[in-house]
Scaffold this motif. Structure first.
Motif, PDB file in Angstrom:
ATOM      1  N   ASN A  19       0.811  -1.220   0.000  1.00 13.32           N
ATOM      2  CA  ASN A  19       0.000   0.000   0.000  1.00 13.32           C
ATOM      3  C   ASN A  19       0.848   1.276   0.000  1.00 13.32           C
ATOM      4  N   SER A  20       2.145   1.126   0.167  1.00 14.46           N
ATOM      5  CA  SER A  20       3.083   2.254   0.141  1.00 14.46           C
ATOM      6  C   SER A  20       2.611   3.391   1.055  1.00 14.46           C
ATOM      7  N   ARG A  21       2.585   3.110   2.355  1.00 17.60           N
ATOM      8  CA  ARG A  21       2.177   4.142   3.311  1.00 17.60           C
ATOM      9  C   ARG A  21       2.666   3.803   4.710  1.00 17.60           C
ATOM     10  N   LEU A  22       2.714   4.842   5.546  1.00 23.83           N
ATOM     11  CA  LEU A  22       3.063   4.697   6.956  1.00 23.83           C
ATOM     12  C   LEU A  22       1.873   5.137   7.784  1.00 23.83           C
ATOM     13  N   GLN A  23       1.382   4.225   8.643  1.00 29.19           N
ATOM     14  CA  GLN A  23       0.232   4.526   9.467  1.00 29.19           C
ATOM     15  C   GLN A  23       0.647   4.664  10.934  1.00 29.19           C
TER      16      GLN A  23
END
Length: 357
Positions: free
Chosen positions: A258-262
């Motif tokens: 998903n290419s993201r940092l949560q």
């Protein structure tokens, strides 16, 4: 006793460009000197001088701050009633930002992770061996684990043991002789990757790429404590590649697919997406690793670059330059705070690259 004789300076010997210098003014118990009796003068690497304030935190502690953009050597002079105090002048080296060393890994395999252990760097390469290098780049030796073990991400624990994700099986803890002390998460973990052990609670957080979530265990008892994300059903998250804890105890979860940092709170409740997908600066594409430094800044490796973000996800800068050759970076670790330095495995040329930032 003279005022200057009951005070001394203490602080870091080196920093990077633009990193704030904090020098403490330490007083003896019998010292009654007030901050307004002290004079502090910085001499910059350029040779220019300026007088700055000695700060008081209202708890009886005094300190002096400085920040310089030019590399070189700076000097701090502090005097009490016109006389220099002990350790004055203090000399601090301002180190240049950017790539400072490239270590060529001597095996032709994909690299997984690098962590600092004492004065050495440990490198995992997706087999049952952990390579050991000096920070200068000299190869020291190999920690050999039992056959069948595949070392992915690693975490150095307070007692010197090493916790690591054993690809497709579980989490293991070993000593530096390669002896496996315990195994955790068998039957629950399918494809463990990123791993972080909480410094005080001994709770270990493990990203599972296949399940698309983070599983939580007590590293002492091995007890399963719960999960964060999509209840391990490949829904909300996909390809969890890394996990780390901020200085406030919040949980950062990095997703490859998903290419993201949560960002999640310390109870595992979703707060927000800190960094989203994209190829431009301030975004990530197919990220490989995430770390947090002592200032709660966030560093993320992704496809062709290393980026620095604030604790709230605001883009600060790109750490590497295009000519540094970052390509397919993966795991990374903070290796120094003074100066601020980060090491990253770079699969494009099978090296460990060390950057000041």
């Amino acid at each position: 006793m003279r005022a200057a004789d009951c005070m001394t300076l203490s602080g870091e010997e080196s920093v990077t460009q633009s990193q704030t210098i904090v020098i403490k003014v330490i007083k003896t118990d019998e010292c009654n000197v007030h901050a307004n009796q002290l004079t502090a003068t910085w001499t910059q690497p350029t040779g220019e001088t300026y007088v700055t304030q000695v700060e008081d935190d209202n708890k009886g502690n005094y300190f002096v701050r400085g920040k310089f953009t030019s590399p070189g050597v700076c000097k701090l002079d502090v005097s009490a009633d016109g006389e220099p105090i002990k350790q004055s002048p203090m000399i601090i080296k301002i180190e240049k930002e950017g790539l400072v060393n490239t270590i060529q890994v001597h095996v032709d395999r994909n690299l997984s992770h690098v962590v600092k252990h004492g004065g050495f760097l440990l490198v995992s390469v997706f087999i049952n061996e952990i390579l050991v290098y000096k920070q200068s780049g000299k190869y020291i030796g190999t920690v050999i684990l039992p056959q069948g073990v595949v070392v992915d991400r690693m975490y150095k624990m307070k007692n010197g043991s090493l916790a690591f994700s054993d690809t497709y099986t579980c989490i293991k803890v070993c000593d530096m002789n390669g002896q496996v002390i315990k195994s955790i998460g068998q039957g629950l973990l399918i494809d463990p990757s990123g791993i972080h052990v909480h410094k005080t609670s001994n709770i270990v957080y493990v990203g599972d790429r296949y399940r698309g979530c983070v599983l939580i265990f007590d590293i002492g008892s091995g007890e399963f404590k719960g999960s964060i994300g999509s209840q391990c059903n490949r829904g909300q998250m996909s390809g969890v590649i890394d996990v780390t804890i901020t200085n406030k105890g919040h949980i950062l979860i990095l997703e490859y697919e998903n290419s993201r940092l949560q960002l999640f709170d310390n109870k595992g409740k979703f707060m927000k997406v800190l960094v989203g997908a994209g190829d431009e600066n301030g975004k990530v594409r197919y990220p490989g690793g995430v770390v947090v430094d002592e200032d709660d800044n966030i560093i993320i490796s992704s496809r062709h670059k290393l980026q620095l973000f604030s604790s709230d996800g605001n883009y600060i800068k790109r750490i590497d330059k295009p000519e540094d050759g970052i390509k397919r970076p993966y795991g990374l670790s903070i290796i120094s705070y003074h100066p601020r330095s980060v090491a990253v495995v770079n699969n494009g040329d099978k090296t460990i690259k060390i950057f000041n930032y």
